[in-house]
Design an enzyme around this catalytic site. Structure first.
Site, PDB file in Angstrom:
ATOM      1  N   LYS A 151       0.146  -1.441   0.289  1.00 32.97           N
ATOM      2  CA  LYS A 151       0.435  -0.431   0.095  1.00 32.97           C
ATOM      3  C   LYS A 151       0.225   1.365  -0.272  1.00 32.97           C
ATOM      4  O   LYS A 151       0.479   2.616   0.167  1.00 32.97           O
ATOM      5  CB  LYS A 151      -1.177  -0.142   0.847  1.00 32.97           C
ATOM      6  CG  LYS A 151      -2.034  -1.593   0.563  1.00 32.97           C
ATOM      7  CD  LYS A 151      -3.208  -1.533   1.629  1.00 32.97           C
ATOM      8  CE  LYS A 151      -4.172  -2.080   1.264  1.00 32.97           C
ATOM      9  NZ  LYS A 151      -4.921  -2.590   2.461  1.00 32.97           N
ATOM     10  N   GLN A 198      -2.565   6.148   9.171  1.00 31.86           N
ATOM     11  CA  GLN A 198      -3.681   6.791   8.636  1.00 31.86           C
ATOM     12  C   GLN A 198      -4.445   7.690   9.508  1.00 31.86           C
ATOM     13  O   GLN A 198      -4.905   7.034  11.052  1.00 31.86           O
ATOM     14  CB  GLN A 198      -4.147   6.830   8.097  1.00 31.86           C
ATOM     15  CG  GLN A 198      -3.596   5.737   6.463  1.00 31.86           C
ATOM     16  CD  GLN A 198      -4.938   4.925   5.654  1.00 31.86           C
ATOM     17  OE1 GLN A 198      -5.586   4.105   6.095  1.00 31.86           O
ATOM     18  NE2 GLN A 198      -4.430   4.533   4.121  1.00 31.86           N
ATOM     19  N   PRO A 199      -5.017   8.902   9.457  1.00 32.56           N
ATOM     20  CA  PRO A 199      -6.286   9.427  10.234  1.00 32.56           C
ATOM     21  C   PRO A 199      -7.349   8.716  10.405  1.00 32.56           C
ATOM     22  O   PRO A 199      -7.751   7.811   9.855  1.00 32.56           O
ATOM     23  CB  PRO A 199      -6.192  10.718   9.962  1.00 32.56           C
ATOM     24  CG  PRO A 199      -5.605  10.942   8.361  1.00 32.56           C
ATOM     25  CD  PRO A 199      -5.034   9.912   8.182  1.00 32.56           C
ATOM     26  N   ARG A 215     -14.665  -1.236  10.166  1.00 30.87           N
ATOM     27  CA  ARG A 215     -14.416  -2.501   9.298  1.00 30.87           C
ATOM     28  C   ARG A 215     -15.824  -3.074   8.418  1.00 30.87           C
ATOM     29  O   ARG A 215     -16.788  -3.526   9.183  1.00 30.87           O
ATOM     30  CB  ARG A 215     -14.463  -3.524   9.817  1.00 30.87           C
ATOM     31  CG  ARG A 215     -12.456  -3.554  10.951  1.00 30.87           C
ATOM     32  CD  ARG A 215     -11.827  -4.428  11.819  1.00 30.87           C
ATOM     33  NE  ARG A 215     -13.247  -4.846  12.263  1.00 30.87           N
ATOM     34  CZ  ARG A 215     -12.948  -6.564  13.023  1.00 30.87           C
ATOM     35  NH1 ARG A 215     -11.726  -6.848  13.113  1.00 30.87           N
ATOM     36  NH2 ARG A 215     -13.851  -6.693  14.031  1.00 30.87           N
ATOM     37  N   ARG A 245     -11.162  -2.049  -8.809  1.00 28.05           N
ATOM     38  CA  ARG A 245     -11.883  -2.068  -7.426  1.00 28.05           C
ATOM     39  C   ARG A 245     -11.111  -0.492  -7.684  1.00 28.05           C
ATOM     40  O   ARG A 245     -10.470  -0.313  -6.553  1.00 28.05           O
ATOM     41  CB  ARG A 245     -12.276  -3.306  -6.730  1.00 28.05           C
ATOM     42  CG  ARG A 245     -13.336  -3.023  -6.010  1.00 28.05           C
ATOM     43  CD  ARG A 245     -13.857  -3.865  -5.847  1.00 28.05           C
ATOM     44  NE  ARG A 245     -12.881  -3.214  -3.603  1.00 28.05           N
ATOM     45  CZ  ARG A 245     -12.602  -4.631  -2.870  1.00 28.05           C
ATOM     46  NH1 ARG A 245     -13.060  -5.846  -3.049  1.00 28.05           N
ATOM     47  NH2 ARG A 245     -12.594  -3.725  -1.693  1.00 28.05           N
ATOM     48  N   GLU A 252      -8.802   2.133  -1.100  1.00 32.17           N
ATOM     49  CA  GLU A 252      -7.675   0.968  -1.185  1.00 32.17           C
ATOM     50  C   GLU A 252      -7.654   0.833  -2.637  1.00 32.17           C
ATOM     51  O   GLU A 252      -8.529   1.265  -3.737  1.00 32.17           O
ATOM     52  CB  GLU A 252      -8.475   0.010  -1.395  1.00 32.17           C
ATOM     53  CG  GLU A 252      -7.681  -0.820   0.055  1.00 32.17           C
ATOM     54  CD  GLU A 252      -8.329  -2.345   0.446  1.00 32.17           C
ATOM     55  OE1 GLU A 252      -9.465  -2.417   0.854  1.00 32.17           O
ATOM     56  OE2 GLU A 252      -7.115  -2.900  -0.200  1.00 32.17           O
ATOM     57  N   GLU A 302      -7.947  -1.423  -5.459  1.00 28.03           N
ATOM     58  CA  GLU A 302      -7.107  -2.589  -6.167  1.00 28.03           C
ATOM     59  C   GLU A 302      -7.062  -3.199  -6.785  1.00 28.03           C
ATOM     60  O   GLU A 302      -8.346  -3.910  -7.764  1.00 28.03           O
ATOM     61  CB  GLU A 302      -8.803  -3.405  -5.052  1.00 28.03           C
ATOM     62  CG  GLU A 302      -8.637  -3.097  -3.452  1.00 28.03           C
ATOM     63  CD  GLU A 302      -9.102  -5.000  -2.771  1.00 28.03           C
ATOM     64  OE1 GLU A 302      -8.267  -5.731  -3.006  1.00 28.03           O
ATOM     65  OE2 GLU A 302      -9.773  -4.301  -2.196  1.00 28.03           O
TER      66      GLU A 302
HETATM   67  N1  LIG Z   1      -8.214   5.201   8.236  1.00 28.74           N
HETATM   68  C1  LIG Z   1      -9.132   4.177   8.529  1.00 28.74           C
HETATM   69  N2  LIG Z   1     -10.465   5.331   9.359  1.00 28.74           N
HETATM   70  C2  LIG Z   1     -11.849   4.413   9.255  1.00 28.74           C
HETATM   71  N3  LIG Z   1     -11.216   3.241   8.729  1.00 28.74           N
HETATM   72  C3  LIG Z   1     -10.730   2.904   8.568  1.00 28.74           C
HETATM   73  C4  LIG Z   1      -9.692   3.404   7.882  1.00 28.74           C
HETATM   74  N4  LIG Z   1      -8.527   2.542   7.796  1.00 28.74           N
HETATM   75  C5  LIG Z   1      -8.962   0.918   7.494  1.00 28.74           C
HETATM   76  N5  LIG Z   1     -10.343   1.386   8.171  1.00 28.74           N
HETATM   77  C6  LIG Z   1     -11.866   0.357   8.010  1.00 28.74           C
HETATM   78  O1  LIG Z   1     -11.046  -1.233   7.785  1.00 28.74           O
HETATM   79  C7  LIG Z   1     -10.845  -1.670   6.497  1.00 28.74           C
HETATM   80  C8  LIG Z   1      -9.728  -2.661   5.913  1.00 28.74           C
HETATM   81  O2  LIG Z   1      -8.912  -1.506   6.133  1.00 28.74           O
HETATM   82  P1  LIG Z   1      -8.259  -1.887   4.477  1.00 28.74           P
HETATM   83  O3  LIG Z   1      -7.579  -0.560   4.248  1.00 28.74           O
HETATM   84  O4  LIG Z   1      -9.631  -1.694   3.643  1.00 28.74           O
HETATM   85  O5  LIG Z   1      -7.415  -3.055   4.100  1.00 28.74           O
HETATM   86  P2  LIG Z   1      -7.964  -4.117   3.388  1.00 28.74           P
HETATM   87  O6  LIG Z   1      -9.729  -4.020   2.859  1.00 28.74           O
HETATM   88  O7  LIG Z   1      -6.959  -4.819   2.708  1.00 28.74           O
HETATM   89  O8  LIG Z   1      -7.883  -5.037   4.998  1.00 28.74           O
HETATM   90  C9  LIG Z   1     -11.407   0.023   6.110  1.00 28.74           C
HETATM   91  O9  LIG Z   1     -12.563  -1.139   4.879  1.00 28.74           O
HETATM   92  C10 LIG Z   1     -12.407   0.633   7.005  1.00 28.74           C
HETATM   93  O10 LIG Z   1     -13.203  -0.065   7.513  1.00 28.74           O
HETATM   94 MG   LIG Z   2     -10.678  -3.258   1.993  1.00 37.90          MG
END
Ligand SMILES: Nc1ncnc2c1ncn2[C@@H]1O[C@H](COP(=O)(O)OP(=O)(O)O)[C@@H](O)[C@H]1O
Ligand SMILES: [Mg+2]
Length: 285
Positions: free
Chosen positions: A91, A170-171, A205, A242, A256, A258
């Site tokens: 990433k 990240q924030p 999530r 995506r 993301e 993808e």
């Molecule tokens: N900076 C963020 N702020 C709020 N929620 C986050 C953040 N980063 C991740 N999330 C939550 O976690 C999930 C997974 O993170 P993501 O960056 O999509 O990685 P992956 O899906 O590859 O594990 C996101 O879909 C979101 O729901």
């Molecule tokens: Mg994701």
């Protein structure tokens, strides 16, 4: 010749959504089969095409996965192309997108083996609530929400993982809880369909693994513009893409991008599997 749909050892028959692609290809009279990327005996050179699909385990073995991508990608046309896959499995690409002017969730990459004082970084960035997660990730790998008052927990998380893992800081994007995350799917560079994903009430999530919800949605013009700005940074042609977007203070931002093995939510659009199958068929010679 067979079209190989690459999958993982844990999903030898492909994930359910990717089986819709398998079926759409077979309906068109094409010969295709799931192929486990970890299988040392699979003859990739005997396939006409390799489409990476349910390889949902690479985050725990990226180097091995990339060795396979290079080896198989030299033996058979692979989509997306190997160079794109290499770039997109880490990433750091978020930092690259931001540098190219694409609205992106602000991201710091914390390099494996470095020693990071989380408090000092947060003082420097001015970020309050933050998120830590692995830089090579699927399904929330090593994801931890760190509220402004929880820095000690965040520091422990980093101390445990950073010796061996690149991590992202990240924030925390609060719009995730209220509006969720949009995924825009592109086939052959053209917009195909989109979904909105929302977390369960007690989670942040969005993944269905954590009881998040998924519904088809029409993207806004602003979402299309950001997604297409991300696509425009890639020099290679893409079979599928995506783009995951979350609300930012001034409009949607990329969470993301993808290009390796995304769930394409084919089941949410009656034409999606056919569209993808046609794009695959056009490449299978
Ligand atoms: N900076 C963020 N702020 C709020 N929620 C986050 C953040 N980063 C991740 N999330 C939550 O976690 C999930 C997974 O993170 P993501 O960056 O999509 O990685 P992956 O899906 O590859 O594990 C996101 O879909 C979101 O729901
Ligand atoms: Mg994701």
């Amino acid at each position: 010749m067979t079209i190989a749909l690459a999958t993982s050892a844990a999903l030898p028959g492909l994930a359910p959504d990717d089986r819709l692609l398998l079926r759409a290809l077979r309906v068109r009279g094409l010969v295709c089969q799931p192929a486990v990327w970890e299988d040392p005996h699979y003859d990739w050179s005997a396939a006409s095409l390799c489409v990476i699909r349910s390889a949902w385990d690479y985050a725990y073995r990226r180097q091995e996965f990339l060795r396979w991508v290079q080896r198989a990608g030299a033996e058979v046309p692979m989509w997306n192309p190997p160079a794109v896959v290499v770039w997109n499995t880490h990433k750091q690409y978020l930092v690259d997108l931001a540098a190219r002017g694409v609205p992106t969730v602000p991201t710091r990459v914390l390099g494996a083996g470095s020693r990071v004082d989380l408090g000092a970084v947060l003082d420097e960035t001015g970020w309050g609530d933050v998120v830590l997660k692995a830089a090579v990730a699927q399904t929330g790998r090593y994801l931890l929400a760190v509220p402004a008052a929880g820095r000690a927990d965040g520091q422990r998380h980093l101390d445990r993982l950073l010796p061996a893992e690149d991590m992202l800081l990240q924030p925390f994007m609060p719009g995730i809880r209220s509006e969720g995350e949009s995924s825009l799917v592109y086939v052959d560079g053209a917009f195909s369909h989109a979904v909105r994903k929302r977390p369960a009430p007690d989670d942040f999530r969005v993944h269905d693994d954590f009881d998040g919800s998924i519904e088809p949605v029409a993207p806004t013009r602003a979402e299309r513009d950001v997604a297409e700005a991300a696509l425009a940074t890639v020099d290679a042609a893409l079979l599928y893409a995506r783009v995951d977007l979350v609300p930012g203070p001034a409009g949607p931002v990329v969470m993301e991008f993808e290009l390796v093995e995304p769930d394409l939510y084919l089941a949410t659009d009656p034409q999606a599997a056919t569209r993808l199958a046609e794009a695959v068929a056009a490449r299978s010679g």
